[in-house]
Scaffold this active site. Sequence first.
Site, PDB file in Angstrom:
ATOM      1  N   ASN A   1       2.766   8.379  -0.638  1.00  0.00           N
ATOM      2  CA  ASN A   1       4.216   8.220  -0.660  1.00  0.00           C
ATOM      3  C   ASN A   1       4.617   6.948  -1.395  1.00  0.00           C
ATOM      4  O   ASN A   1       5.292   6.994  -2.409  1.00  0.00           O
ATOM      5  CB  ASN A   1       4.793   8.202   0.759  1.00  0.00           C
ATOM      6  CG  ASN A   1       6.302   8.004   0.765  1.00  0.00           C
ATOM      7  OD1 ASN A   1       7.000   8.508  -0.102  1.00  0.00           O
ATOM      8  ND2 ASN A   1       6.797   7.250   1.724  1.00  0.00           N
ATOM      9  N   ASP A   2       4.178   5.797  -0.904  1.00  0.00           N
ATOM     10  CA  ASP A   2       4.611   4.519  -1.467  1.00  0.00           C
ATOM     11  C   ASP A   2       4.313   4.404  -2.957  1.00  0.00           C
ATOM     12  O   ASP A   2       5.128   3.888  -3.721  1.00  0.00           O
ATOM     13  CB  ASP A   2       3.934   3.357  -0.731  1.00  0.00           C
ATOM     14  CG  ASP A   2       4.343   3.283   0.732  1.00  0.00           C
ATOM     15  OD1 ASP A   2       5.444   3.759   1.056  1.00  0.00           O
ATOM     16  OD2 ASP A   2       3.556   2.771   1.534  1.00  0.00           O
ATOM     17  N   VAL A   3       3.141   4.893  -3.379  1.00  0.00           N
ATOM     18  CA  VAL A   3       2.704   4.695  -4.763  1.00  0.00           C
ATOM     19  C   VAL A   3       3.461   5.570  -5.755  1.00  0.00           C
ATOM     20  O   VAL A   3       3.315   5.402  -6.972  1.00  0.00           O
ATOM     21  CB  VAL A   3       1.184   4.927  -4.901  1.00  0.00           C
ATOM     22  CG1 VAL A   3       0.413   3.926  -4.054  1.00  0.00           C
ATOM     23  CG2 VAL A   3       0.813   6.357  -4.531  1.00  0.00           C
TER      24      VAL A   3
ATOM     25  N   PHE B   1       3.164   3.907   4.301  1.00  0.00           N
ATOM     26  CA  PHE B   1       2.662   2.730   5.004  1.00  0.00           C
ATOM     27  C   PHE B   1       3.685   1.602   5.015  1.00  0.00           C
ATOM     28  O   PHE B   1       3.757   0.829   5.963  1.00  0.00           O
ATOM     29  CB  PHE B   1       1.367   2.277   4.325  1.00  0.00           C
ATOM     30  CG  PHE B   1       0.515   1.385   5.165  1.00  0.00           C
ATOM     31  CD1 PHE B   1       0.170   1.735   6.450  1.00  0.00           C
ATOM     32  CD2 PHE B   1       0.039   0.189   4.666  1.00  0.00           C
ATOM     33  CE1 PHE B   1      -0.628   0.916   7.231  1.00  0.00           C
ATOM     34  CE2 PHE B   1      -0.761  -0.642   5.437  1.00  0.00           C
ATOM     35  CZ  PHE B   1      -1.099  -0.265   6.717  1.00  0.00           C
ATOM     36  N   ALA B   2       4.509   1.524   3.970  1.00  0.00           N
ATOM     37  CA  ALA B   2       5.510   0.461   3.881  1.00  0.00           C
ATOM     38  C   ALA B   2       6.787   0.818   4.637  1.00  0.00           C
ATOM     39  O   ALA B   2       7.682  -0.021   4.766  1.00  0.00           O
ATOM     40  CB  ALA B   2       5.851   0.168   2.425  1.00  0.00           C
TER      41      ALA B   2
END
Length: 468
Positions: A392-394, A433-434
């Site tokens: 997700n974050d990347v 994660f963020a």
Amino acid sequence: MQAATFLAYLAAAALFIVGIRRLRRPETARSGNTIAAFGMAVALVATLFVIEFRALLPIGAAALIGAVIGAVSAQKVKMTAMPQMVAAYNGVGGGAAALIALSEFYHLQTTGEQNLVASVTVPLTILIGSVSFAGSAIAFLKLQEVAFTGSVSFPLQQVVNAVLFLGILALAANAVMGGALIPSLPPVPSVVAVLMASLVLGVLVVIPIGGADMPIVISLLNAFTGLAAAASGFVLNNYILIIGGTIVGASGTILTRLMSSALGRPLGKIIFAGIAASGTGKRAPGEERPVHDASPKEVAEYLADEARKVVIVPGYGLAVAQAQGPMRELMETLEEQGKEVLFGIHPVAGRMPGHMNVLLTEAGVPYEKLLDLEDVNPEFDDTDAAIIVGANDVVNPAANDPDQNTPISGMPILEVEKAKRVIFIKRSLSPGFAGVDNPLFYNTEKTMMLFADAKQGLQEVLSALKGA
């Protein structure tokens, strides 16, 4: 004998350098690790000759216990928990350097020997080693999601850290000056106080740093451990500690700078400002937004009928689900149907640089298909399908939104939104994660959401694709 020992240390240092160099690529990493381990064995044996085999039994017992613990833990640890293991081992190294320096300082004080180099480097070793130990312990707890998850802060935290650091410097100066600065506090208690205060500082420095920046912190703490080992080499007059510690410190520093640049986050901002940016991109509680809930059959039909070029983006969820095998099979099936398949690997796709590369290479994915961020982003312009598995974050465009202030703001991402079709395989709409929601989820015209465990989802798409 002294000349032979020096030559042995020189050979060990050369083996360290060759081993580290071979760690640069998955194909040579295993042999590089073996070469470096052999170099360490050479250094240990040479050190036994330096100390003339005094206290051989306890040293041998300690080495044996350490070897057993290391071998068993390395075999048992899951690939997804490798960052935690790195943090734990790194912390142990820093703590060992600090305790050795404390012991040597006590020995010098009780024997009355005057050693200016040791007097100066002991407090430095204890400071760096203790910060590395405590910080690595917090990093382990964060990554393991046992405690201190997210960003933990309190008012005037940076001020407290600064005051504590100045206090440590005052205590260190007092120890070096033989207690002249604080007459009521002798040198040895001063050094013990440096140890305790440094442990507290290590905790306070790391707890406000969020999980998204933890790989950078681990790399930085690894550099600290190397510096602590090098400093302890000056205390003990041991060449191999100086050489090995310097190599670790230098390589850790370089890696930290590279990771900081890759994530678009200045190191000073991470360490001194904390990552506690308010996540304005998070989804409000109870908010419902429509998504394109796709079935495995629908995904397979699109891949079979309309996709000619496919880029697969693996993330931490793939590693957790151990889905690298089905991913390799999906790649092979698509290629058998005449599709071009590439992989886009973000620097922290598996929480640590190279983590995902090793995982996929071991599963049989050709290394030349693994493209890093700079190489793969231009490929998305003519990509028919970008398949994001457990990430997700990347790939979150919120990182490039100037109107948002989030933990990933400014972080370079894989630009999957440029592909003709984006396919997410993940369990739910939960943020990464963020903790930042991804606007791509809700682009119903472009994005397909296949809600499933990474392994199960890939297997179902694979079955439907073979049937199609």
